[in-house]
Scaffold this motif. Structure first.
Motif, short mmCIF file in Angstrom:
data_model
loop_
_atom_site.label_atom_id
_atom_site.label_comp_id
_atom_site.label_asym_id
_atom_site.label_seq_id
_atom_site.Cartn_x
_atom_site.Cartn_y
_atom_site.Cartn_z
N ARG A 268 -22.16 17.62 -40.97
CA ARG A 268 -21.27 16.45 -41.12
C ARG A 268 -21.48 15.82 -42.48
NH1 ARG A 268 -22.32 14.75 -35.92
NH2 ARG A 268 -23.76 13.14 -36.60
N GLU A 269 -22.76 15.67 -42.85
CA GLU A 269 -23.06 15.04 -44.13
C GLU A 269 -22.55 15.87 -45.31
OE1 GLU A 269 -27.14 13.92 -43.79
OE2 GLU A 269 -26.51 12.27 -42.48
N ARG A 270 -22.63 17.18 -45.14
CA ARG A 270 -22.15 18.06 -46.21
C ARG A 270 -20.64 17.85 -46.40
NH1 ARG A 270 -20.82 23.48 -47.32
NH2 ARG A 270 -20.36 23.96 -45.16
N TRP A 271 -19.93 17.76 -45.28
CA TRP A 271 -18.48 17.58 -45.37
C TRP A 271 -18.11 16.22 -45.92
CZ3 TRP A 271 -15.15 21.05 -46.13
CH2 TRP A 271 -15.39 22.34 -45.66
N LYS A 272 -18.94 15.23 -45.62
CA LYS A 272 -18.69 13.89 -46.17
C LYS A 272 -18.73 13.96 -47.69
CE LYS A 272 -20.50 10.40 -43.25
NZ LYS A 272 -21.72 9.69 -42.98
N THR A 273 -19.72 14.66 -48.23
CA THR A 273 -19.87 14.79 -49.68
C THR A 273 -18.69 15.54 -50.27
OG1 THR A 273 -22.16 15.24 -49.08
CG2 THR A 273 -21.64 15.35 -51.40
N VAL A 274 -18.30 16.64 -49.59
CA VAL A 274 -17.17 17.43 -50.09
C VAL A 274 -15.92 16.57 -50.11
CG1 VAL A 274 -15.68 19.42 -49.60
CG2 VAL A 274 -18.16 19.64 -49.35
N ALA A 275 -15.68 15.81 -49.02
CA ALA A 275 -14.48 14.96 -48.93
C ALA A 275 -14.48 13.93 -50.05
CB ALA A 275 -14.44 14.28 -47.57
N ALA A 276 -15.66 13.34 -50.32
CA ALA A 276 -15.75 12.33 -51.38
C ALA A 276 -15.45 12.95 -52.74
CB ALA A 276 -17.16 11.72 -51.38
N GLU A 277 -15.90 14.18 -52.93
CA GLU A 277 -15.64 14.87 -54.21
C GLU A 277 -14.15 15.15 -54.38
OE1 GLU A 277 -18.17 18.27 -54.24
OE2 GLU A 277 -19.94 17.07 -54.72
N ILE A 278 -13.51 15.57 -53.28
CA ILE A 278 -12.06 15.86 -53.33
C ILE A 278 -11.29 14.59 -53.69
CG2 ILE A 278 -10.03 16.53 -51.93
CD1 ILE A 278 -11.92 18.52 -50.48
N LYS A 279 -11.71 13.48 -53.04
CA LYS A 279 -11.05 12.20 -53.26
C LYS A 279 -11.16 11.80 -54.74
CE LYS A 279 -10.88 7.84 -50.85
NZ LYS A 279 -11.65 7.00 -49.94
N ALA A 280 -12.39 11.94 -55.27
CA ALA A 280 -12.63 11.58 -56.66
C ALA A 280 -11.81 12.45 -57.60
CB ALA A 280 -14.13 11.71 -56.95
N MET A 281 -11.70 13.74 -57.23
CA MET A 281 -10.96 14.67 -58.07
C MET A 281 -9.48 14.29 -58.10
SD MET A 281 -11.45 18.73 -57.82
CE MET A 281 -10.22 18.99 -56.57
N LYS A 282 -8.95 13.95 -56.88
CA LYS A 282 -7.53 13.58 -56.78
C LYS A 282 -7.25 12.36 -57.64
CE LYS A 282 -6.08 15.41 -52.32
NZ LYS A 282 -6.00 15.07 -50.91
N LYS A 283 -8.20 11.40 -57.56
CA LYS A 283 -8.05 10.15 -58.31
C LYS A 283 -7.97 10.47 -59.81
CE LYS A 283 -10.02 5.60 -57.68
NZ LYS A 283 -11.22 4.94 -57.19
N ARG A 284 -8.89 11.35 -60.25
CA ARG A 284 -8.94 11.73 -61.68
C ARG A 284 -7.63 12.39 -62.09
NH1 ARG A 284 -14.18 13.45 -60.81
NH2 ARG A 284 -13.54 15.63 -60.71
N ARG A 285 -7.15 13.31 -61.23
CA ARG A 285 -5.90 14.02 -61.53
C ARG A 285 -4.76 13.02 -61.67
NH1 ARG A 285 -6.23 19.37 -58.88
NH2 ARG A 285 -7.64 20.45 -60.28
N GLY A 286 -4.72 12.06 -60.70
CA GLY A 286 -3.67 11.05 -60.69
C GLY A 286 -3.64 10.32 -62.02
N LYS A 287 -4.80 9.91 -62.51
CA LYS A 287 -4.91 9.18 -63.78
C LYS A 287 -4.41 10.05 -64.93
CE LYS A 287 -8.63 5.96 -62.86
NZ LYS A 287 -10.07 5.89 -62.84
N GLU A 288 -4.82 11.36 -64.88
CA GLU A 288 -4.41 12.28 -65.95
C GLU A 288 -2.89 12.37 -66.00
OE1 GLU A 288 -6.52 15.87 -65.09
OE2 GLU A 288 -8.42 14.96 -65.70
N ARG A 289 -2.29 12.45 -64.77
CA ARG A 289 -0.83 12.56 -64.71
C ARG A 289 -0.15 11.33 -65.30
NH1 ARG A 289 -0.24 14.04 -59.14
NH2 ARG A 289 -1.37 15.97 -59.45
N VAL A 290 -0.71 10.14 -64.97
CA VAL A 290 -0.15 8.89 -65.50
C VAL A 290 -0.16 8.92 -67.03
CG1 VAL A 290 -0.54 6.39 -65.66
CG2 VAL A 290 -0.72 7.54 -63.47
N LYS A 291 -1.29 9.41 -67.57
CA LYS A 291 -1.44 9.49 -69.03
C LYS A 291 -0.33 10.35 -69.65
CE LYS A 291 -6.33 8.95 -69.76
NZ LYS A 291 -7.51 9.77 -69.90
N LEU A 292 -0.04 11.48 -68.99
CA LEU A 292 0.99 12.38 -69.51
C LEU A 292 2.33 11.66 -69.58
CD1 LEU A 292 0.19 15.70 -67.66
CD2 LEU A 292 0.00 15.29 -70.10
#
Ligand SMILES: Nc1nc2c(ncn2[C@@H]2O[C@H](COP(=O)(O)OP(=O)(O)OP(=O)(O)O)[C@@H](O)[C@H]2O)c(=O)[nH]1
Ligand SMILES: [Mg+2]
Ligand SMILES: [Zn+2]
Length: 292
Positions: A268-292
């Motif tokens: 469960r804890e491993r998946w929590k970390t993976v989910a948090a990483e995915i969320k952070a990645m999506k956030k970063r991508r979103g920002k990159e897209r805004v910049k474009l």
């Protein structure tokens, strides 16, 4: 690493390990161990040493055998202080009824009885260890087999029949026979640690009878057609042995259940970390897209 005048040049990989639940549960009723404590590694034989004084206890021997089988190791029983009895062979026979196919050696460190049988276990390249309660006579045996006093030995209290925890560290001794012997401090309690594979070896008689029970999930307590209960009534097996079997089975189930739960939690804890990483990645991508 430098230790006084010795240098560790090589650490051998572990072929096998004798471990038990770490101590520290004293005073806590039903508390279970949470860590494994390694007693010794790379062993060819684990000797269960039992003195033929007040130390003699079949239930404890059963428990030790289960622990050893659980770790996938080879046990042998040493019944020592044979000199205290006129007919010590009766104890050997008693132990043989609970230890199927396990060598049982009747010895006396006092008069040397049976010590030659132990020499075979100590040939070059072999390692064995001694476990048993304090005062059982482990260190005295080491001294006798070594040929001189290299390990400190203690006395046994006359009032309670217990040893005084003379050996306080695990000592690996290179024996004159060529093999190695590990002397241990007396074990106060044997808490199991891993799996439940040891039960079928340590209680082979009960497990065999259980195959003939009417129900495949028989608890051997009260079900009709229970072959174990029948054997108990007919005197084929003793009440104490069956009780010890149930007690250990409960402990094993608790342990495997808890280890299973721990594994789930880790997942469960491993998946929590993976989910948090995915969320952070999506956030970063979103920002990159805004910049474009
Ligand atoms: N009569 C008799 N006494 C023995 C024999 N072996 C050991 N003893 C006595 O048993 C007592 C305890 O012996 P130890 O060898 O110190 O026991 P231990 O198992 O190493 O105990 P711990 O180091 O406390 O775990 C000593 O008083 C020994 O003299 C034996 O074969 N016969
Ligand atoms: Mg000792
Ligand atoms: Zn049954």
């Amino acid at each position: 690493m430098v230790m006084t005048d010795h240098v560790i040049s090589n650490v051998l990989p572990r072929k096998n390990v004798l471990s038990r639940g770490a101590a520290g549960r004293r005073g806590k009723e039903n508390a279970q161990p949470t860590r494994a404590q390694v007693i010794a590694a790379n062993l060819d034989t684990v000797f269960v040493v039992c003195g033929l004084d007040r130390d003699f206890n079949l239930r404890r021997i059963e428990r030790c055998l289960t622990l050893i089988y659980n770790c996938g190791l080879n046990p042998a029983v040493i019944l020592t202080k044979a000199d205290l009895h006129m007919h010590p062979e009766v104890f050997t026979r008693e132990v043989e009824t609970i230890a199927f196919g396990v060598p049982v050696h009747l010895v006396s460190a006092k008069d040397g009885l049976g010590l030659v049988q132990l020499e075979d276990y100590l040939s070059p390249g072999k390692t064995c260890t001694l476990i048993g309660s304090s005062g059982a006579g482990k260190s005295t045996l080491v001294n006798r087999l070594y040929g001189k006093s290299i390990q400190l030995t203690g006395s046994v209290s006359e009032t309670v029949g217990k040893g005084t925890h003379t050996t306080t560290s695990r000592d690996l001794i290179i024996m004159p026979q060529g093999g190695m012997m590990i002397d241990n401090p007396g074990i106060r309690e044997i808490a199991f640690w891993d799996g439940d594979g040891g039960m079928e070896h340590a209680f082979a008689d009960i497990e065999r009878l259980a195959l003939e029970c009417r129900f495949s999930d028989c608890s051997h307590m009260h079900e009709p057609g229970c072959r174990v209960q029948q054997a108990l009534i007919e005197g084929e097996i003793t009440k104490d042995r069956v009780e010890n079997y149930h007690k250990m089975k409960r402990e094993m189930m608790y342990l495997s259940d808890r280890q299973h739960k721990t594994a789930n939690r880790v997942e469960r804890e491993r998946w929590k970390t993976v989910a948090a990483e995915i969320k952070a990645m999506k956030k970063r991508r979103g920002k990159e897209r805004v910049k474009l």
